[in-house]
Design a protein around this motif. Structure first.
Motif, PDB file in Angstrom:
ATOM      1  N   ASP A   1       0.830  -1.215   0.000  1.00 52.59           N
ATOM      2  CA  ASP A   1       0.000   0.000   0.000  1.00 52.59           C
ATOM      3  C   ASP A   1       0.858   1.257   0.000  1.00 52.59           C
ATOM      4  OD1 ASP A   1       1.105  -0.304   2.472  1.00 52.59           O
ATOM      5  OD2 ASP A   1      -0.716   0.179   3.590  1.00 52.59           O
ATOM      6  N   ASP A   2       2.012   1.198  -0.680  1.00 50.66           N
ATOM      7  CA  ASP A   2       2.978   2.304  -0.737  1.00 50.66           C
ATOM      8  C   ASP A   2       3.726   2.499   0.581  1.00 50.66           C
ATOM      9  OD1 ASP A   2       2.475   2.900  -3.409  1.00 50.66           O
ATOM     10  OD2 ASP A   2       0.816   4.245  -2.903  1.00 50.66           O
ATOM     11  N   THR A   3       3.575   1.567   1.506  1.00 52.95           N
ATOM     12  CA  THR A   3       4.354   1.575   2.738  1.00 52.95           C
ATOM     13  C   THR A   3       5.292   0.381   2.707  1.00 52.95           C
ATOM     14  OG1 THR A   3       2.576   2.625   3.996  1.00 52.95           O
ATOM     15  CG2 THR A   3       4.264   1.452   5.248  1.00 52.95           C
ATOM     16  N   LYS A   4       6.583   0.618   2.848  1.00 50.93           N
ATOM     17  CA  LYS A   4       7.543  -0.480   2.810  1.00 50.93           C
ATOM     18  C   LYS A   4       7.548  -1.214   4.151  1.00 50.93           C
ATOM     19  CE  LYS A   4      10.658   1.500  -0.650  1.00 50.93           C
ATOM     20  NZ  LYS A   4      12.053   1.937  -0.959  1.00 50.93           N
ATOM     21  N   ARG A   5       7.437  -2.529   4.063  1.00 52.58           N
ATOM     22  CA  ARG A   5       7.453  -3.372   5.256  1.00 52.58           C
ATOM     23  C   ARG A   5       8.380  -4.553   5.034  1.00 52.58           C
ATOM     24  NH1 ARG A   5       2.062  -2.007   4.476  1.00 52.58           N
ATOM     25  NH2 ARG A   5       1.058  -0.883   6.197  1.00 52.58           N
ATOM     26  N   ALA A   6       8.969  -5.038   6.120  1.00 56.60           N
ATOM     27  CA  ALA A   6       9.833  -6.209   6.053  1.00 56.60           C
ATOM     28  C   ALA A   6       9.001  -7.459   6.328  1.00 56.60           C
ATOM     29  CB  ALA A   6      10.968  -6.100   7.068  1.00 56.60           C
ATOM     30  N   TYR A   7       9.208  -8.492   5.523  1.00 57.36           N
ATOM     31  CA  TYR A   7       8.477  -9.743   5.662  1.00 57.36           C
ATOM     32  C   TYR A   7       9.468 -10.902   5.775  1.00 57.36           C
ATOM     33  CZ  TYR A   7       4.340  -7.136   4.137  1.00 57.36           C
ATOM     34  OH  TYR A   7       3.319  -6.226   4.036  1.00 57.36           O
ATOM     35  N   ARG A   8       9.319 -11.699   6.820  1.00 57.91           N
ATOM     36  CA  ARG A   8      10.144 -12.895   6.934  1.00 57.91           C
ATOM     37  C   ARG A   8       9.647 -13.919   5.934  1.00 57.91           C
ATOM     38  NH1 ARG A   8      10.479 -17.666   9.981  1.00 57.91           N
ATOM     39  NH2 ARG A   8       8.668 -17.228  11.311  1.00 57.91           N
ATOM     40  N   SER A   9      10.568 -14.528   5.191  1.00 57.33           N
ATOM     41  CA  SER A   9      10.179 -15.360   4.060  1.00 57.33           C
ATOM     42  C   SER A   9      11.068 -16.583   3.909  1.00 57.33           C
ATOM     43  CB  SER A   9      10.254 -14.555   2.750  1.00 57.33           C
ATOM     44  OG  SER A   9       9.484 -13.373   2.826  1.00 57.33           O
ATOM     45  N   ILE A  10      10.533 -17.597   3.239  1.00 55.95           N
ATOM     46  CA  ILE A  10      11.312 -18.711   2.724  1.00 55.95           C
ATOM     47  C   ILE A  10      11.782 -18.313   1.330  1.00 55.95           C
ATOM     48  CG2 ILE A  10      11.242 -21.109   1.935  1.00 55.95           C
ATOM     49  CD1 ILE A  10       8.868 -21.530   3.851  1.00 55.95           C
ATOM     50  N   ARG A  11      13.083 -18.498   1.055  1.00 58.43           N
ATOM     51  CA  ARG A  11      13.531 -18.315  -0.329  1.00 58.43           C
ATOM     52  C   ARG A  11      13.672 -19.678  -0.989  1.00 58.43           C
ATOM     53  NH1 ARG A  11      19.483 -16.713  -2.282  1.00 58.43           N
ATOM     54  NH2 ARG A  11      19.301 -14.976  -0.805  1.00 58.43           N
TER      55      ARG A  11
END
Length: 501
Positions: A316-326
């Motif tokens: 939504d135009d706000t940058k957020r960090a997301y924990r993820s599997i690569r």
């Protein structure tokens, strides 16, 4: 990577396996050349033992689904290749063979996961989400007018749960960004989430089309139906099932929908909820099922490349960090919200992002976050005094990792990164301060209602917070100055301790 086998509790199966191992140590007798796991078949797994004289023998093993009332039977616990190695040494007296030599010489797992994937296709679907988007057009003489249109996007989803009551609902999980549109006209669309969501089960796929009025214009072109705002009306066909959005979190990029079970089963009576993995690890098979590029449901396969990595997304135009599997599993537009499965067909994550410059770098939301977030949404759906969505406590701590290291478990055949989780800061008047925690404390474990969870990673606490509910009692075990201590218990208060995210 060697896969776990099932415990051979049936006496005949255990006896047969013992004889098969015994053959390997007898001079002049046929010896085992390999033990191959066959594709799963209903409630039984089978293994074929091959001998040096060209003969073979099949061992059938109950897989733990034969208990009363469909519950796992006593034979349902796992046994690892390391257990078979110890049994081999016991039966043959060959104490000199190493574990690695045993694996290389005897055990060959040929199951490519195709049978498991085939079964979980009945738990997958594609989605179409409908929004009203508007734009302002200049028409001259300092005049403008708003032009609105129907915008339709596609994504993927999995079946999370099915009400036992046939007249109830089926609950569906997808990404939040699949049902959210930052370009939506909030007024005409009724908010920023989709005004309509339709799902299509695997094998019963269709696509929305403009609703034809049966009339044509002066040029002979068909005239399509529009609503009061001039937006096209779409027909979702006989296979499309309407879904209701019941809650989500932009911070977790997860959303839950529901559809009437009777409508889904009218299309396919064999729909089933997904099965959840107990864990996932680097190098494990990673199979994505989704609707890439809106070309229909399809399957891609790779491996888990990194078990936990933080990426930045802007929904939504706000940058957020997301924990993820690569993983290196191929993903494309339309895969968002689809399941990521292991070779057994068990869910390990929800696909949500990819590197546009490198197709070998794609991402999924890890299982712990998916489970915690979805169950949180379902708990608060319709709960008195709470808005629909995700509600968590503010513990009041920031943490840092120390002594990070990789720990390999030979029995499991894979390892995990572990680290010391240390409190860097404790907020004044927070829950953590009331529990007596302070900066510099080494967190050992977190207990919820008496159940203790070991804390090995910095994100473990935030994952567990998703599972906490009003009335739960929490406490910590920690180390301060080399001395291990326990906090008292704190009971979470619904009105003061929880916030919606």
């Amino acid at each position: 990577m060697k896969k776990p086998f099932k415990v051979l509790t049936a006496m005949l199966a255990a006896f047969t396996l013992a004889i098969a191992f015994a053959f390997a140590g007898c001079g002049g007798a046929p010896y085992v050349t390999s033990i191959v796991q066959n594709p799963p078949n209903g409630q039984q797994d089978s293994f074929t033992v091959y001998y040096s004289d060209g003969t073979s023998y099949e061992i059938k093993v109950n897989n733990g689904k034969d208990g009363a009332n469909g519950q796992a039977g006593a034979d349902g616990k796992d046994v690892t290749a390391a257990d078979l190695y110890e049994e081999y040494k016991k039966q043959t007296g060959d104490e000199n063979i190493t574990y690695a030599e045993f694996l290389e010489k005897y055990l060959t797992v040929t199951d490519d996961g195709s049978a498991s994937v085939a079964q979980c296709l009945n738990s997958t679907m594609k989605l179409y989400t409908e929004f009203v988007e508007s734009s302002i057009h200049y028409v001259g003489f300092n005049q403008t007018r708003k032009v609105s249109k129907t915008a339709i996007y596609t994504g993927s989803a999995v079946i999370w749960d099915i009400d036992a009551d046939a007249a109830g609902y089926t609950y569906i999980v997808t990404n939040y960004h699949v049902i959210y549109d930052k370009k939506a006209d909030g007024e005409l669309n009724g908010g920023m989430t989709a005004r309509k969501v339709y799902c299509y089960l695997y094998g019963s796929e269709d696509a929305p089309i403009e609703k034809d009025t049966g009339r044509t214009d002066v040029y002979g072109n068909p005239i399509y139906e529009t609503d009061e705002n001039g937006c096209l009306v779409y027909d979702y066909g006989d296979y499309g099932v309407s879904c209701e959005y019941i809650g989500g979190s932009i911070e977790k990029d997860l959303a839950v929908l529901r559809a009437k079970t009777s409508e889904l089963k009218e299309i396919n009576p064999d729909i089933k909820k997904i099965e959840l993995a107990s864990d996932y690890y680097v190098g494990e098979t990673a199979i994505a099922i989704g609707n890439p590029e809106n070309e229909g449901m399809s399957v891609t396969k790779g491996i888990v490349s990194v078990d936990n990595e933080y990426i930045t997304l802007s929904i939504d135009d706000t940058k957020r960090a997301y924990r993820s599997i690569r993983m290196d599993t191929a993903l494309y537009g339309g895969n968002s919200g689809g399941g990521l499965f292991n070779a057994k067909g068990e869910l390990i994550g929800i696909c949500n992002a990819g590197d546009s410059e490198d197709q070998n770098i794609n991402y999924a939301i890890p299982l712990d976050i998916v489970t915690g977030t979805v169950e949180n949404i379902l708990y608060y759906f319709g709960a008195e005094g709470f808005e629909n969505g995700v509600h968590i406590i503010t513990l009041g701590v920031t943490v840092i990792a120390e002594n990070s290291r990789y720990v390999y478990d030979a029995a499991l055949g894979y390892g995990k990164i572990k680290e010391n989780v240390v409190l860097r800061e404790v907020t004044a008047n927070s829950i953590a301060e009331r529990l007596g925690l302070a900066s510099g404390d080494l967190i050992k474990s977190l207990s919820i209602n008496g159940k203790e969870w070991q804390i090995y990673r910095t994100f473990a606490i935030s994952d567990l917070i998703l599972t906490m509910r009003p009335g739960d009692s929490i406490s910590f075990k920690y180390e301060r100055g080399g001395v291990e201590k326990n906090t008292g218990a704190y009971v979470l208060q619904s009105r003061t301790d929880f916030k919606k995210i």
